[in-house]
Write a protein that holds these residues in place. Structure first.
Motif, PDB file in Angstrom:
ATOM      1  N   ASN A   1       0.826  -1.209   0.000  1.00  0.00           N
ATOM      2  CA  ASN A   1       0.000   0.000   0.000  1.00  0.00           C
ATOM      3  C   ASN A   1       0.859   1.258   0.000  1.00  0.00           C
ATOM      4  O   ASN A   1       0.472   2.286  -0.575  1.00  0.00           O
TER       5      ASN A   1
ATOM      6  N   LEU B   1       1.668   1.758  -3.501  1.00  0.00           N
ATOM      7  CA  LEU B   1       0.474   2.218  -4.221  1.00  0.00           C
ATOM      8  C   LEU B   1       0.238   3.709  -4.009  1.00  0.00           C
ATOM      9  O   LEU B   1      -0.266   4.405  -4.901  1.00  0.00           O
ATOM     10  N   ALA B   2       0.641   4.207  -2.829  1.00  0.00           N
ATOM     11  CA  ALA B   2       0.394   5.609  -2.479  1.00  0.00           C
ATOM     12  C   ALA B   2       1.110   6.579  -3.415  1.00  0.00           C
ATOM     13  O   ALA B   2       0.729   7.751  -3.514  1.00  0.00           O
TER      14      ALA B   2
ATOM     15  N   TRP C   1      -1.775   6.439  -6.142  1.00  0.00           N
ATOM     16  CA  TRP C   1      -3.153   6.706  -5.685  1.00  0.00           C
ATOM     17  C   TRP C   1      -3.198   6.667  -4.165  1.00  0.00           C
ATOM     18  O   TRP C   1      -2.830   5.662  -3.552  1.00  0.00           O
ATOM     19  N   GLU C   2      -3.625   7.763  -3.567  1.00  0.00           N
ATOM     20  CA  GLU C   2      -3.733   7.838  -2.116  1.00  0.00           C
ATOM     21  C   GLU C   2      -5.105   7.284  -1.725  1.00  0.00           C
ATOM     22  O   GLU C   2      -6.126   7.951  -1.868  1.00  0.00           O
ATOM     23  N   ALA C   3      -5.131   6.048  -1.263  1.00  0.00           N
ATOM     24  CA  ALA C   3      -6.399   5.407  -0.906  1.00  0.00           C
ATOM     25  C   ALA C   3      -7.005   6.071   0.324  1.00  0.00           C
ATOM     26  O   ALA C   3      -6.281   6.441   1.264  1.00  0.00           O
TER      27      ALA C   3
ATOM     28  N   GLN D   1      -8.345   1.154   6.332  1.00  0.00           N
ATOM     29  CA  GLN D   1      -7.444   1.655   5.301  1.00  0.00           C
ATOM     30  C   GLN D   1      -7.768   0.928   4.001  1.00  0.00           C
ATOM     31  O   GLN D   1      -7.425  -0.246   3.812  1.00  0.00           O
TER      32      GLN D   1
ATOM     33  N   GLY E   1      -6.783   1.078   0.874  1.00  0.00           N
ATOM     34  CA  GLY E   1      -5.716   0.538   0.026  1.00  0.00           C
ATOM     35  C   GLY E   1      -5.265  -0.830   0.492  1.00  0.00           C
ATOM     36  O   GLY E   1      -5.111  -1.758  -0.311  1.00  0.00           O
ATOM     37  N   ASN E   2      -5.046  -0.974   1.810  1.00  0.00           N
ATOM     38  CA  ASN E   2      -4.648  -2.271   2.361  1.00  0.00           C
ATOM     39  C   ASN E   2      -5.718  -3.327   2.102  1.00  0.00           C
ATOM     40  O   ASN E   2      -5.419  -4.481   1.768  1.00  0.00           O
TER      41      ASN E   2
ATOM     42  N   SER F   1      -5.562  -3.509   7.610  1.00  0.00           N
ATOM     43  CA  SER F   1      -6.660  -2.641   7.183  1.00  0.00           C
ATOM     44  C   SER F   1      -7.216  -1.794   8.322  1.00  0.00           C
ATOM     45  O   SER F   1      -7.630  -0.651   8.122  1.00  0.00           O
TER      46      SER F   1
END
Length: 436
Positions: A138, A141-142, A145-147, A158, A160-161, A364
């Motif tokens: 994650n 990924l940030a 894209w900032e989930a 969270q 993204g997680n 998460s």
């Protein structure tokens, strides 16, 4: 001149037009044979290059420059030797290590203790570190894209997680070993390219880099040195490879193929780890706590491109490890319990689901399983020298490997590697009790 020249050109064009399909077919044939010869080795590389490895190698480079590259070479050699023993045992015996452990002769108490220790280390360890794998992915990924983070009844989810953990769960649930292998091989290749390109772009000083291959250390470097080797020589990878070679090779004549597979894969993984260390050494950040800080420090060197490359590398590292950790746990648990080890079987799916589920839960909802990680560290610290010593002993037994058993010289080299794993184990146990 013109009338005589054009036919010559046309003749050459005609000649090359016929040669090109032949060359293309030859290239495709070579590539096809190479792909077919690839075994489960890349999965081992995928397993040990996780977010933890990325962070440790990053900090090693940031804090000590190139001086610990020799430790990576040592860890590659140690991993190749132990994984080759694991693969050879798997092919010749036709069994995975957990099944051999369950069926070993001797005192019941020792066998029971060994089985419980392995189960404890693998289940607790892989569940705890699965959380880190998903969280590390994650972080990568940030960069793209900032989930968002959602709140539920005092708990924060969270997203993204959760998404990355769900992807890992669905890939494992499909039960297609071939598809898993292709996904992992692709991710390992892309991850290798990402980290290697980033390392090349830092333009490291060649003479300083070469000097890093000469063994030397000081007191301040010892904890990092131990961590570098410990992130490469992973206990559950020994079980994972012995289980997977049975699905790829069945005959003793395939042992050379297995050796080439594991050597190429582990060396590739080691080169990636070295590339990460080189990137870490090029940072300009004032405070370094993770690979993300280094990528930010590199922006002054060659812009935001570094961040994107590091981000993808971290994302791929987290995803590959989040797939291999549950897979290894499933093989070990089912082997020790004498359950079906087919990936689509219910016991395998349940075990893998539990590992991913726990990792998903911890990551998460931001739960920090400190006690679980401490127990896993303790169990793995004991497990690594015990399992590696047991594998070395098995590899020297004529009753198990017959003509494929280790020679006295090979056993001596393996014992030296075992001493390294013993130091790592003592260090891990000492860290839990605060001895070091």
């Amino acid at each position: 001149m013109g009338s005589g020249y054009l036919p010559t050109l046309n003749t050459k064009a005609y000649k090359y037009s016929h040669q090109l399909p032949i060359f293309r077919k030859f290239t495709q044939l070579i590539l096809k044979k190479f792909i077919q010869s690839i075994g489960p080795g890349p999965l081992i590389a995928a397993a040990f290059i996780g977010p933890g490895t990325v962070t440790v190698c990053t900090l090693a480079g940031a804090n000590f420059g190139f001086s610990l590259i020799w430790a990576m070479v040592l860890s590659i050699i140690a991993t190749v030797i132990l994984q080759e023993l694991s693969g050879r045992i798997g092919i010749v015996s036709g069994s995975d290590l957990s099944t051999l452990l369950r069926n070993q002769k001797g005192k019941r108490v020792f066998r029971f203790f060994s089985m419980v220790l392995v189960l404890l280390a693998i289940v607790l360890g892989n569940a705890a570190y699965e959380s880190g794998n998903i969280s590390g992915a994650n972080l990568g990924l940030a960069f793209y894209w900032e989930a968002p983070t959602w709140s539920f009844a005092g708990l924060q989810l969270q997203v993204g997680n959760f998404i990355l953990g769900l992807i890992a769960f669905l890939l494992l649930w499909t039960g297609s070993y071939k598809m898993l292998e292709r996904v992992l091989v692709a991710l390992v290749i892309l991850m290798s390219v990402a980290f290697t390109v980033t390392a090349i772009l830092t333009k490291p000083d060649f003479s300083s880099l070469i000097s890093g291959f000469i063994p030397k250390w000081n007191q301040a470097e010892i904890p990092t040195l131990v961590a570098l080797i410990g992130t490469t020589v992973v206990p559950y990878n020994l079980f994972l490879y012995a289980s997977l070679v049975n699905k790829r090779w069945k005959k003793e004549a395939d042992i050379p193929l297995m050796r080439r597979d594991i050597v190429v894969s582990v060396v590739l993984g080691g080169i990636v780890s070295m590339a990460i260390l080189i990137v870490g050494a090029a940072n300009t950040s004032t405070e370094i706590t993770s690979a993300i800080d280094v990528s930010k420090g590199l922006e002054s060197v060659f812009g935001s491109f570094a961040g994107y490359m590091m981000g993808f590398g971290l994302l791929a590292a987290g995803l590959t490890s989040s797939l291999t950790a549950p897979l290894a746990a499933g093989f070990v648990v089912c082997g020790i319990m004498a359950w079906d080890q087919e990936i689509r079987s219910k016991p395998m799916r349940v075990t893998m689901g539990i590992i991913v589920g726990l990792g998903l839960l911890f990551s998460s909802f931001g739960i920090k399983p400190v006690q679980l990680i401490t127990l896993a560290q303790l169990a793995n610290g004991i497990l690594l020298p015990v399992i590696s010593g047991w594998i070395i002993w098995i590899a020297a037994q004529h009753s198990v490997l017959e003509k494929n058993k280790n020679t006295p010289l090979a056993t001596g080299i393996a014992i030296f590697i075992w001493l390294i794993t013993l130091v790592l184990g003592v260090k891990s146990v000492g860290a839990v009790f605060g001895w070091f």
